[in-house]
Design a protein around this motif. Sequence first.
Motif, short mmCIF file in Angstrom:
data_model
loop_
_atom_site.label_atom_id
_atom_site.label_comp_id
_atom_site.label_asym_id
_atom_site.label_seq_id
_atom_site.Cartn_x
_atom_site.Cartn_y
_atom_site.Cartn_z
N LEU A 222 4.12 5.81 -5.22
CA LEU A 222 4.18 5.81 -6.68
C LEU A 222 3.20 6.83 -7.26
O LEU A 222 3.55 7.62 -8.14
CB LEU A 222 3.88 4.42 -7.22
N LEU A 223 1.97 6.84 -6.75
CA LEU A 223 0.98 7.80 -7.24
C LEU A 223 1.36 9.25 -6.89
O LEU A 223 1.14 10.16 -7.69
CB LEU A 223 -0.40 7.47 -6.67
N LEU A 224 1.93 9.46 -5.72
CA LEU A 224 2.39 10.80 -5.37
C LEU A 224 3.52 11.26 -6.30
O LEU A 224 3.55 12.41 -6.74
CB LEU A 224 2.88 10.85 -3.92
N GLY A 225 4.43 10.36 -6.60
CA GLY A 225 5.52 10.70 -7.51
C GLY A 225 5.03 11.01 -8.91
O GLY A 225 5.46 11.98 -9.53
N VAL A 226 4.10 10.19 -9.39
CA VAL A 226 3.54 10.45 -10.72
C VAL A 226 2.77 11.76 -10.72
O VAL A 226 2.90 12.57 -11.65
CB VAL A 226 2.63 9.27 -11.15
N GLY A 227 2.00 12.01 -9.68
CA GLY A 227 1.24 13.27 -9.60
C GLY A 227 2.13 14.49 -9.50
O GLY A 227 1.77 15.57 -9.94
N PHE A 228 3.30 14.32 -8.91
CA PHE A 228 4.22 15.44 -8.77
C PHE A 228 5.02 15.67 -10.04
O PHE A 228 5.26 16.80 -10.45
CB PHE A 228 5.17 15.17 -7.60
N LEU A 229 5.43 14.59 -10.71
CA LEU A 229 6.31 14.72 -11.87
C LEU A 229 5.56 14.90 -13.19
O LEU A 229 6.13 15.44 -14.13
CB LEU A 229 7.23 13.51 -11.97
N LEU A 230 4.33 14.44 -13.28
CA LEU A 230 3.61 14.55 -14.54
C LEU A 230 3.42 16.00 -14.99
O LEU A 230 3.71 16.31 -16.15
CB LEU A 230 2.26 13.82 -14.44
N PRO A 231 2.97 16.93 -14.13
CA PRO A 231 2.88 18.32 -14.60
C PRO A 231 4.24 18.90 -14.97
O PRO A 231 4.36 19.66 -15.94
CB PRO A 231 2.28 19.07 -13.42
N TRP A 232 5.26 18.55 -14.21
CA TRP A 232 6.61 19.06 -14.50
C TRP A 232 7.06 18.56 -15.86
O TRP A 232 7.58 19.31 -16.68
CB TRP A 232 7.56 18.63 -13.40
N ASN A 233 6.87 17.29 -16.13
CA ASN A 233 7.29 16.73 -17.41
C ASN A 233 6.47 17.30 -18.56
O ASN A 233 6.97 17.43 -19.68
CB ASN A 233 7.19 15.21 -17.40
N LEU B 81 0.83 -1.20 0.00
CA LEU B 81 0.00 0.00 0.00
C LEU B 81 0.87 1.25 0.00
O LEU B 81 0.62 2.19 -0.77
CB LEU B 81 -0.94 0.01 1.20
N ALA B 82 1.91 1.26 0.83
CA ALA B 82 2.81 2.41 0.88
C ALA B 82 3.51 2.59 -0.46
O ALA B 82 3.69 3.73 -0.93
CB ALA B 82 3.83 2.23 1.99
N TYR B 83 3.90 1.48 -1.10
CA TYR B 83 4.54 1.57 -2.40
C TYR B 83 3.62 2.25 -3.41
O TYR B 83 4.05 3.14 -4.13
CB TYR B 83 4.91 0.16 -2.88
#
Length: 100
Positions: A24-35, A18-20
């Motif tokens: 993972l979703l937090l990282g995608v949510g943070f990096l997707l707008p940046w990318n 669950l933590a993984y």
Amino acid sequence: MPSAEEPPYKEEQGQRQLAYWVFLLLGVGFLLPWNAFITAIDYFELLYPGNHADRVFSVSYMLPNLACLTLMLRFNPEAFTPPLRIYAGYTLFLFAMLTV
């Protein structure tokens, strides 16, 4: 309480999965707008010829983060709990991306 058939670490393994997925979703949510911004460099160079959009993005992202980190370390670091730092970081990132 785990039964005799279940290994005692099964519940811990479920929490780790669950933590993984949460991280993972937090990282995608943070990096997707940046990318999305940094991959559209050609588009921004067409809009603003002669300006380097990739440098503007990195400066507009790093300077507010550096300023907030300096303020948090300078003025009572114990007052800023980890959840407050996380929420403040995401909020500032959101405003930095909205202003660009």
